[in-house]
Each structure stands twice: as structure tokens, then as C-alpha cells.
Design an enzyme around this catalytic site. Sequence first.
Site, PDB file in Angstrom:
ATOM      1  N   GLY A 168       0.828  -1.189   0.000  1.00  0.00           N
ATOM      2  CA  GLY A 168       0.000   0.000   0.000  1.00  0.00           C
ATOM      3  C   GLY A 168       0.869   1.248   0.000  1.00  0.00           C
ATOM      4  N   CYS A 169       0.244   2.381  -0.261  1.00  0.00           N
ATOM      5  CA  CYS A 169       1.025   3.617  -0.342  1.00  0.00           C
ATOM      6  C   CYS A 169       1.618   4.006   1.001  1.00  0.00           C
ATOM      7  CB  CYS A 169       0.171   4.747  -0.920  1.00  0.00           C
ATOM      8  SG  CYS A 169      -1.436   4.953  -0.119  1.00  0.00           S
ATOM      9  N   TYR A 170       0.818   3.961   2.076  1.00  0.00           N
ATOM     10  CA  TYR A 170       1.367   4.283   3.390  1.00  0.00           C
ATOM     11  C   TYR A 170       2.484   3.310   3.792  1.00  0.00           C
ATOM     12  CZ  TYR A 170      -2.379   7.677   4.460  1.00  0.00           C
ATOM     13  OH  TYR A 170      -3.215   8.761   4.470  1.00  0.00           O
TER      14      TYR A 170
END
Length: 365
Positions: A168-170
Site C-alpha cells: 500500500g502507499c502508506y
Amino acid sequence: MDCRVRPGNYESCVTTMASKTSIRTAVLGASGYTGADMVRLAARHPNIKITALIAKGHAGQPLAQVFPHLASLDLPALVTSDQVDWSKIDVVFGGLPHGTAHSEIAKLPKSVKVVDMSADFRLRDPNIYAEWYGGEHSAPQLIKDAVYGLTEHYRDKIKGARIVACPGCYPTAVLLALLPLLKAKLIAAEDIIIDAKSGVSGAGRTLKQNILFSEAGEGLSPYGIGNHRHVPEIEQELGLAAGGAVTVNFTPHLAPMSRGELCTCYVRLAGKASAADLRETLISAYAASPFVRIVEEGVIPATQHVRGSNYCHVGVFADRLRGRAIVISAIDNLVKGSAGQALQNFDLMYGFDETLGLEQLPLFP
């Protein structure tokens, strides 16, 4: 073959590679933001032939009708998955929402490689997936075959994988900043606080009240407080690096910008470690990683410095509180946090230099 930018090298190198290999590619979920950025990047890759664009709700439409900024590209029309001749596809980039990707990917022939951008194959334990994503995983047998696609830390495994689960981006921003530090035992595993901020494209393209312009503009708001779905993914990978369970305090915020992500990580130093030690460890860890840049001392990473690119900028600062440090990372959530990292993993899977197709510099201002 190394196709990194050098005077007189890049164009001839790309031409040579393009003449040798044409990989037939499908994009699953091409009508979403990650799907659109995947097409934007893949269309300029010398070894990719975009053969199928899949978007159930827009089947029959040209992609230019959904995304006019891609109108100059010669692309096939959008279709449903059952309209694709999968015997003519080598690899699929998955851009479906979480909870729907696992059932679609399970239907694919084993001859098709998968670079998935959803969360459906990131968690190694299907029970944890069910707990955080509200439903049983329909293809748990594929989880054990999936390689976690944080490129800089799993290169060797990615090269031989059939299914790559892009982070995921985070988690991408957090893990790039913290994994080398935990592996080196320079920070305390039990005292990590992460303050994260993302542009509204991270919420996807579906209609949601909180991402309407009048609701998200000119403001800043936290969400998923204490229970954001990226937490188990972050803890899973940090735990592997630390050699034991890790629990983090993670709070994301919605920022009034279309793309970009900034993670500020507050850590407690272990032993006699200093902020300078953290910085030197990160520099050493990413010396051979073309997209991770440890910024100069005193320079503050910012989303506008990586916008539109596959770069991650990381900075380390001594906290005024004794024995603590602050590690800041910035990425473009749709590129390094999704489609760009997917293309970087694709390059590794097919033996290309991992920068191929990703040489574009950040957009500024």
C-alpha cells in the site's frame, strides 16, 4: 541490460531491448486512478504491449472517454474480464479494489503473471486479512505464492515470482524509512509513532462524501484512527525486520491535494545510536536503489519534490527530546505508492533494469 540514463546510451539501449521483447499486458481495473497511472506509465515502456484494458462498469467505452488525458494513446477499448483471451496475455497489472481482486486473480491461468496493486495478497495470514478487510479470502492458496512487492527489500524474490503483491502507499513510505533502522537495531521496536498524510486520490475514484471538493478542500482531517487497514501490513513487515511482534501508533490524514504522501515517523533511539547513525545506515542501505534518495542533512522531504515520479525522499532529524529522532519520507501515492512500484517490480520479473519506463523526473511546481 542496464538502461539507466547516460549520454548516448539510453535511446539505443531501449531500442535494442524493445526489438527483442514485447510482453503482452492487461490492466485489470483500468478505470480507477491506479489503473490510469498504470496505463500512463506502461504505454511508454519499450517492452510492454497493452493488449487488454478491463473495467466492468465501463466495458465497451474507449479509455479516452473515461480519462481524456490518455486520448493520444492508441489503446484497446475497455472490456470485461470474460471477454479477454487470456492465452494471449503474459502479465496482468491488478488495479481492482480490495476485496474483489482475490476472486478475479484466482480465475486467471497459471501462465499469466500478476502484479497486484490491491491489498488482497499483501498479508501473509488469511485470518488477519479477514479480520481487517471484513471478509474471508477466496484464494488463500495463492497467498503463500505471493511475494510482497516492496522492491528495494525483496528484489531477489520478486525476480522469480508469479504473483507480486505491491505494498500500500502508506506502508511503502513507512517501510522504506524504517526497515533498515529496525534491521540494524538502531531504533526501539516498541515505540514507533507514525503521522501520515495523503492526497485524496488515495481514497480511490468512487463517490464518497469526505473526498468531495467542498468537504476535503481547504482542510486537513484524520481518518481510520486506530484501525486503518494498512496497520497490519506495516506491522507485519516491521515485525519481520525486528525479529518479533511490532505494534505501531499510526494515524493517517486526508490532505487537500490530489496526489502525494508524507509520513513523519517518531522513533526512540536504541542503545547509543544517534540521528547521524540512522542517516548513515539509510544511505548505505539504499546505495544501490535508484529511486530512494536520502536527502542532504537539513533538507526536508516534501510531496511536491516527488510528484509524478517513482522517487521516495527520506530525511532524518534529531528530535529536541533526548534519545529520539524523526524520520520523514515523501512519495507520490499513485506512482511509488502504486503503479510506479508495480512497473518497477515488472521490470525485475522480466529481467529489465528496474528503472526502465520510470525515468521521468518529478513535476514541479
